[in-house]
Design a protein around this motif. Structure first.
Motif, PDB file in Angstrom:
ATOM      1  N   LEU A  98     -40.135 -16.376 -65.865  1.00  0.00           N
ATOM      2  CA  LEU A  98     -40.107 -16.916 -67.344  1.00  0.00           C
ATOM      3  C   LEU A  98     -38.965 -16.554 -68.027  1.00  0.00           C
ATOM      4  CD1 LEU A  98     -44.135 -15.988 -68.150  1.00  0.00           C
ATOM      5  CD2 LEU A  98     -43.124 -18.269 -67.709  1.00  0.00           C
ATOM      6  N   SER A  99     -38.432 -15.520 -67.861  1.00  0.00           N
ATOM      7  CA  SER A  99     -37.395 -15.054 -68.490  1.00  0.00           C
ATOM      8  C   SER A  99     -36.046 -15.969 -68.052  1.00  0.00           C
ATOM      9  CB  SER A  99     -36.637 -13.453 -68.019  1.00  0.00           C
ATOM     10  OG  SER A  99     -35.531 -13.122 -68.525  1.00  0.00           O
ATOM     11  N   SER A 100     -35.909 -16.071 -66.956  1.00  0.00           N
ATOM     12  CA  SER A 100     -34.962 -17.008 -66.466  1.00  0.00           C
ATOM     13  C   SER A 100     -34.794 -18.334 -67.195  1.00  0.00           C
ATOM     14  CB  SER A 100     -34.875 -17.136 -64.900  1.00  0.00           C
ATOM     15  OG  SER A 100     -34.317 -15.906 -64.430  1.00  0.00           O
ATOM     16  N   ARG A 130     -34.979 -20.802 -57.893  1.00  0.00           N
ATOM     17  CA  ARG A 130     -34.574 -22.057 -58.928  1.00  0.00           C
ATOM     18  C   ARG A 130     -35.713 -23.042 -59.001  1.00  0.00           C
ATOM     19  NH1 ARG A 130     -29.709 -23.648 -56.390  1.00  0.00           N
ATOM     20  NH2 ARG A 130     -31.064 -25.280 -55.109  1.00  0.00           N
ATOM     21  N   ASP A 131     -36.499 -23.363 -57.740  1.00  0.00           N
ATOM     22  CA  ASP A 131     -37.343 -24.281 -57.959  1.00  0.00           C
ATOM     23  C   ASP A 131     -38.254 -23.738 -58.662  1.00  0.00           C
ATOM     24  OD1 ASP A 131     -36.154 -25.831 -56.117  1.00  0.00           O
ATOM     25  OD2 ASP A 131     -37.050 -25.290 -54.264  1.00  0.00           O
ATOM     26  N   ASP A 132     -38.920 -22.246 -58.578  1.00  0.00           N
ATOM     27  CA  ASP A 132     -39.802 -22.019 -59.537  1.00  0.00           C
ATOM     28  C   ASP A 132     -39.401 -22.264 -60.990  1.00  0.00           C
ATOM     29  OD1 ASP A 132     -41.504 -21.115 -57.480  1.00  0.00           O
ATOM     30  OD2 ASP A 132     -40.889 -19.208 -57.157  1.00  0.00           O
ATOM     31  N   VAL A 133     -38.351 -21.779 -61.396  1.00  0.00           N
ATOM     32  CA  VAL A 133     -37.813 -21.797 -62.618  1.00  0.00           C
ATOM     33  C   VAL A 133     -37.942 -23.143 -63.350  1.00  0.00           C
ATOM     34  CG1 VAL A 133     -35.899 -21.528 -64.433  1.00  0.00           C
ATOM     35  CG2 VAL A 133     -36.444 -19.695 -62.599  1.00  0.00           C
ATOM     36  N   LEU A 179     -40.753 -25.073 -64.463  1.00  0.00           N
ATOM     37  CA  LEU A 179     -41.071 -24.798 -66.016  1.00  0.00           C
ATOM     38  C   LEU A 179     -40.540 -25.543 -66.898  1.00  0.00           C
ATOM     39  CD1 LEU A 179     -41.230 -20.979 -65.490  1.00  0.00           C
ATOM     40  CD2 LEU A 179     -43.168 -22.288 -65.785  1.00  0.00           C
ATOM     41  N   LEU A 180     -39.687 -26.093 -66.486  1.00  0.00           N
ATOM     42  CA  LEU A 180     -38.569 -26.955 -67.523  1.00  0.00           C
ATOM     43  C   LEU A 180     -38.534 -28.404 -67.564  1.00  0.00           C
ATOM     44  CD1 LEU A 180     -35.229 -24.909 -66.695  1.00  0.00           C
ATOM     45  CD2 LEU A 180     -36.700 -24.576 -68.613  1.00  0.00           C
ATOM     46  N   ASP A 181     -38.498 -29.011 -68.741  1.00  0.00           N
ATOM     47  CA  ASP A 181     -38.576 -30.448 -68.587  1.00  0.00           C
ATOM     48  C   ASP A 181     -37.145 -31.036 -68.023  1.00  0.00           C
ATOM     49  OD1 ASP A 181     -40.870 -30.355 -70.030  1.00  0.00           O
ATOM     50  OD2 ASP A 181     -39.841 -30.480 -72.171  1.00  0.00           O
ATOM     51  N   THR A 182     -35.941 -30.331 -68.343  1.00  0.00           N
ATOM     52  CA  THR A 182     -34.928 -31.013 -67.594  1.00  0.00           C
ATOM     53  C   THR A 182     -34.538 -29.646 -66.664  1.00  0.00           C
ATOM     54  OG1 THR A 182     -34.299 -31.698 -70.058  1.00  0.00           O
ATOM     55  CG2 THR A 182     -32.604 -31.627 -68.289  1.00  0.00           C
ATOM     56  N   PRO A 183     -34.489 -29.947 -65.532  1.00  0.00           N
ATOM     57  CA  PRO A 183     -34.139 -28.785 -64.478  1.00  0.00           C
ATOM     58  C   PRO A 183     -32.597 -28.461 -64.724  1.00  0.00           C
ATOM     59  CG  PRO A 183     -34.480 -31.049 -63.500  1.00  0.00           C
ATOM     60  CD  PRO A 183     -34.885 -31.245 -64.759  1.00  0.00           C
ATOM     61  N   TYR A 184     -32.170 -27.446 -64.510  1.00  0.00           N
ATOM     62  CA  TYR A 184     -30.911 -26.913 -64.457  1.00  0.00           C
ATOM     63  C   TYR A 184     -30.550 -26.154 -63.090  1.00  0.00           C
ATOM     64  CZ  TYR A 184     -26.925 -24.006 -65.342  1.00  0.00           C
ATOM     65  OH  TYR A 184     -25.818 -23.087 -65.050  1.00  0.00           O
ATOM     66  N   ASN A 185     -29.467 -26.992 -62.723  1.00  0.00           N
ATOM     67  CA  ASN A 185     -28.840 -26.750 -61.439  1.00  0.00           C
ATOM     68  C   ASN A 185     -27.615 -26.176 -61.344  1.00  0.00           C
ATOM     69  OD1 ASN A 185     -30.973 -28.256 -59.919  1.00  0.00           O
ATOM     70  ND2 ASN A 185     -30.196 -30.162 -61.027  1.00  0.00           N
ATOM     71  N   GLY A 186     -27.241 -25.349 -62.229  1.00  0.00           N
ATOM     72  CA  GLY A 186     -26.099 -24.348 -61.942  1.00  0.00           C
ATOM     73  C   GLY A 186     -24.804 -24.976 -62.378  1.00  0.00           C
ATOM     74  N   ARG A 201     -29.928 -15.303 -60.127  1.00  0.00           N
ATOM     75  CA  ARG A 201     -31.233 -15.413 -59.559  1.00  0.00           C
ATOM     76  C   ARG A 201     -31.160 -16.783 -58.985  1.00  0.00           C
ATOM     77  NH1 ARG A 201     -33.925 -11.277 -63.147  1.00  0.00           N
ATOM     78  NH2 ARG A 201     -33.582  -9.536 -62.052  1.00  0.00           N
ATOM     79  N   MET A 202     -30.920 -17.945 -59.855  1.00  0.00           N
ATOM     80  CA  MET A 202     -31.034 -19.258 -59.371  1.00  0.00           C
ATOM     81  C   MET A 202     -30.308 -19.652 -58.115  1.00  0.00           C
ATOM     82  SD  MET A 202     -32.208 -20.792 -63.042  1.00  0.00           S
ATOM     83  CE  MET A 202     -32.565 -22.409 -62.639  1.00  0.00           C
ATOM     84  N   GLY A 203     -29.318 -19.000 -57.917  1.00  0.00           N
ATOM     85  CA  GLY A 203     -28.545 -19.069 -56.907  1.00  0.00           C
ATOM     86  C   GLY A 203     -29.506 -19.105 -55.437  1.00  0.00           C
TER      87      GLY A 203
END
Lengths: 296, 652
Positions: free
Chosen positions: A58-60, A102-105, A108-115, A95-97
């Motif tokens: 959730l924090s990420s 990353r998939d779990d985070v 939770l998001l409308d727009t995924p973030y891919n780094g 962590r999202m590396g």
């Protein structure tokens, strides 16, 4: 060169409240130095300390939401003055590396973030992207005679593999900036010591002891001012200085600046713009003494 | 060929997951096999006797043993064959332990795989030919590289055994790290008093030729016949003339030269002799600090030298030594602790290394045995020792234990108390590792009799406070943070491979591990041998070691050399490459790829051809895979033999 100094700007929540003078002075000096700050539209809290102590995913997600917004701005680098925000943004990226995390985070998001976004502190881009020579060339009012201790706090550079900036035990970025501004930078042995951070609320005694040590050490080396880069450090040392004095039987009266405020003073900016009047321990005498040796 | 197959149970090691009787039964169907049986321990005396009996009874002329790795017992079984009158190369081994029984639990699959491995071995054996060793003479002299205590011991033992010894030392004096120590554990006896006589023995021994201030430049040749080029570095002093009187040192006006012997605690003269007991006791000029060499001024040393030994124009000199064996005893160096920012990273003068402290304690050191802080020369009262600095720490790439630091730290706390009775030592440790005769008793003595305060935990930070240092660490037994005001902090720096160790390893063609320590032939059974014949190891070059262990290895290496030289002729390994001169087109690719320089170009009736020098070839096989013509074949591993194995396994 100034074309390249173009960043997404993440002020952080405290920048709108308890450390408003940090945000004010950051914006003021960036404008003066030709650094373009593009505030992230609709930015939200990074989660601060409570979020990552409860749930990493959730924090990420809180950080990743903001980074996804930066991606939409077509900017490659987001900068923030606050080391705590920076830690959260960087830790989320780190962590999202890992694919699974990353998939779990992203679920939770409308727009995924891919780094695709690099995150840095304002301090880092001033030192690395702009450079000390460029800064020095813009100084109009050198901080001559100002004896400062640069205090980085414990998370600006640590853990080194995540923060990836400066020396984790003996950082020099602020020291070098302050030297460029003409101040006398004293060797402060507790540069990366903890101030007690958010323990000011549940265990005030811890802050009294830890921040008390910092003030003692600054006094020992003959510093007339402390310089910080962290809203929480600044608050503990400045707002709570009276409490520390009564808890420890000390008589400290050391103003605690943000380094951005001192850059602003050296650039000749107006004290109002830099929020100098927001400081609790009055810096009046210290500021008045700047350059006094010259006059005498 | 009549082949016999012996399938070993290895107790339950193999039999536990392989049906050895079934493997033997299956083997009887393989081409050439006339006899097959399972046996409890093939390597035991009754096991070997069984093989010999079977050879005689069934008139076998080839043997396959299916058991363990050939690394250990191939030589055993080859000797068994020889005792039965067969050529040792008419033998093959199928490894059904490491490659089968120890790695799988499926008994049926294991049994099938074992049978396949025996089939391959038998197929190769059918193509095997008897091979015979050649004899070559041995040069019965030995080169010892490194003049620390391990090298000194190896050199003296070899020399006392009647061998000619060439001892090569990179510094101007022998003695190594031990010469820098004040006292030794667990006896607290004077280090230089123990070592000094041995150093003198080296100097006076008629069989030892010492090349100090020299390094190995190039190594050619092979066991029994090495040819080694040695670089004698320029000392700017003619050592044949120098008497070591020290007048030049006394008069030299340049006082700022780095004092390596005193671990940079002090400076020394530009011309110097490292310490009074130096062997050889010869002066050397440090050209970086010599005013004559730098600015063509001064020259005082030349003026005062009674034997006219000073030579400002001296150059490096190269000599060649021919020896039959080499003992590498290059020791270790200290870990560079300045990577630890939390200990100040080198910023604080009163944070020193254990070896610097040793020089401080030594009566021949720069403070003549008085403990003085580098910052202000004051005598410290509170001394903090931090152990495992560069040992057991993955974060700095040093996960191994240096082994001797626990002991020398205990010794240093005892010496601290002896020197300064009202002092207090504090030791931050991870674990106390003191396995050794009288070792643990010694560490207890440091705590119980000398009152050293042992704190189990790591130090997180050293910072200055006034004139002193504050050492902050964890006390993990109390679960508390501790802060100690220290006058002096001594870091128990760990050992790492000596500078240049890997370069030397490449020249000697020996292996080294990930940290640069030389690899022994077998971790348990060949501790001083290497995988290169004629090259042996002694001391800390193989891994961190204390003095007793280094001396023991020095003697062990010497005994190996003496054993090797007990024969006048050595047998060469016939498993070498052979060039089929009809196929060779003289392209020279094999010459380029051979890592041992074992192939030379010859002229054969006006045609260029390759020729293998049998005694140098190590049988690695690189040339055989390089040769575009298939003209080079490695004996015992020919293409035909390997293809026979491939065909045996790829039947479907």
């Amino acid at each position: 060169m100034s074309d390249s100094l173009n960043y997404a700007y993440y002020p952080g929540c405290s920048g709108t409240g308890t450390s408003i003078e940090y945000d004010m002075s950051t914006r003021a000096i960036c404008a003066k130095l030709g650094i373009t700050l593009n505030e992230i539209p609709d930015w939200s809290c990074c989660g601060s300390t409570p979020a990552h102590t409860v749930d990493h995913t959730l924090s990420s997600a809180l950080s990743a939401r903001n980074l996804a917004l930066v991606e939409k701005m077509n900017l490659s680098t987001a900068i923030t003055p606050c080391p705590s925000c920076l830690t959260n943004l960087k830790t989320a990226t780190h962590r999202m590396g890992k694919d699974e995390f990353r998939d779990d985070v992203n679920k939770l998001l409308d727009t995924p973030y891919n780094g695709g976004v690099d995150t840095k502190s304002v301090l880092q881009i001033i030192v690395e992207d702009m450079g000390l020579d460029a800064l020095k060339s813009k100084v109009v009012k050198p901080l001559k005679g100002l004896k400062v201790a640069a205090y980085y706090g414990c998370i600006m550079n640590r853990p080194p593999e995540v923060m990836n900036f400066d020396d984790p035990e003996h950082p020099m970025a602020m020291d070098n900036i302050l030297t460029a501004l003409g101040a006398t930078v004293l060797p402060f042995p507790l540069k990366v010591e903890c101030c007690g951070a958010s323990f000011g609320i549940p265990r005030k005694d811890i802050v009294m002891s830890l921040s008390g040590k910092l003030l003692d050490a600054a006094q020992d080396i003959g510093a007339t001012a402390l310089v910080t880069a962290c809203p929480l450090c600044q608050m503990n040392l400045d707002l709570r200085q009276d409490q520390i004095n009564s808890a420890n039987g000390a008589k400290h009266n050391i103003p605690v600046f943000y380094y951005t405020q001192l850059i602003g003073l050296a650039l000749g900016l107006d004290e109002k713009e830099l929020g100098i009047d927001k400081l609790c321990v009055s810096p009046r005498k210290v500021i008045n003494d700047i350059g006094a040796e010259d006059a005498s | 060929m009549k082949i016999g197959v012996f399938v070993c149970h290895c107790g339950t090691n193999i039999e536990g997951t392989v049906d050895t009787a079934a493997v033997a039964a299956a083997s009887r169907e393989f081409p050439g096999v006339v006899f097959a049986t399972d046996t409890m321990y093939a390597c035991s005396e009754p096991g070997q006797d069984g093989i010999i009996e079977a050879i005689k009874e069934h008139k076998l002329d080839g043997v396959v043993v299916a058991s363990c790795t050939p690394r250990m017992h191939e030589p055993t079984f080859r000797r068994t064959l020889e005792r039965a009158g067969l050529n040792r190369y008419l033998f093959e081994m199928a490894n059904i332990r490491e490659h089968v029984s120890w790695i799988g639990k499926d008994r049926e699959a294991n049994t099938n795989k074992s049978a396949d491995l025996v089939r391959m071995a038998a197929a190769k054996l059918l193509k095997n030919r008897p091979l015979f060793s050649k004899q070559f003479p041995v040069n019965k002299s030995v080169m010892v590289v490194g003049g620390g205590v391990a090298g000194i011991q190896a050199a003296l033992d070899c020399a006392n055994g009647g061998l000619k010894v060439v001892l090569v030392e990179k510094d101007t004096t022998i003695g190594g790290k031990m010469a820098k120590l004040d006292k030794t554990f667990p006896t607290v006896d004077c280090s230089s008093c123990v070592l000094g006589p041995l150093m003198v023995d080296v100097a006076q021994h008629p069989n030892i030729n010492l090349h100090a201030y020299s390094e190995i430049e190039e190594v050619n040749g092979y066991v029994g016949n090495f040819e080694i080029k040695v670089k004698k570095k320029a000392s700017y002093v003619d050592w044949d003339a120098c008497t070591g009187c020290g007048l030049c040192v006394e008069k030299c006006p340049s006082r700022k030269a780095t004092d390596f012997f005193n671990e940079k605690l002090a400076t020394t003269k530009a011309i110097n002799i490292p310490f009074p007991q130096a062997i050889p006791k010869k002066a050397k000029i440090d050209p970086d600090f010599c005013m004559k060499i730098q600015k063509d001024k001064c020259g005082v040393c030349a003026k005062v030298c009674p034997s006219e030994a000073i030579d400002f124009t001296q150059k490096d000199e190269f000599i060649t030594e021919n020896v039959g064996a080499v003992v590498a005893a290059t020791g270790f160096d200290l870990f560079d602790w300045t990577v630890y920012g939390q200990y100040g990273g080198g910023k604080y003068p009163d944070v020193i290394t254990s070896l610097q402290y040793e020089r401080m304690l030594s009566a021949s050191g720069p403070s003549e045995g008085h403990i003085k802080r580098p910052s202000d020369g004051k005598e410290p009262k509170n001394v903090v020792f931090i152990q495992c600095v560069g040992s057991r720490d993955k974060s700095v790439g040093r996960p191994y234990c240096s082994g001797f630091c626990c002991m020398y730290t205990a010794k240093q706390t005892i010496l601290t108390k002896d020197h300064i009775p009202d002092s207090q030592s504090h030791v931050f440790y991870m674990d106390i590792r003191s396995p050794g005769k009288l070792y643990d008793e010694f560490t207890r003595r440091a705590m119980e009799e000398y009152g050293a305060n042992y704190i189990r935990g790591r130090v997180s930070m050293i910072y200055p406070k006034g004139d002193n240092l504050v050492v902050r660490g964890a006390d993990t037994l109390m679960g508390a943070q501790v802060e100690i005001d220290a006058d002096l902090v001594v870091l128990a720096v760990g050992a790492e491979a000596s500078v240049g160790a890997t370069d030397l390893a490449k020249k000697l063609r020996i292996s080294y591990d990930a940290y640069g320590f030389f690899m022994e032939g077998h971790p348990k059974l060949k501790p001083v041998e290497t995988n290169t014949a004629g090259v042996y190891l002694a001391g800390a070059c193989q891994g961190p070691k204390d003095i007793p262990a280094s001396v023991a290895q020095g003697s062990a290496a010497a005994s190996k050399v003496l054993g090797l030289f007990s024969q006048d002729m050595l047998a060469s390994d016939p498993q070498v490459s052979v060039v089929d001169i009809k196929r060779c087109i003289g392209c020279g690719k094999c010459i380029q790829t051979c890592p041992f320089g074992a192939i030379k170009e010859i002229d054969f009736r006006g045609m260029k051809k390759a020729d293998v020098i049998e005694t140098i070839c190590q049988g690695c096989g690189i040339c055989t895979s390089t040769c575009p013509q298939g003209a080079v074949q490695l004996q015992h591993f020919t293409d035909n033999q390997i293809l026979a194995e491939v065909n045996a396994i790829c039947r479907f």
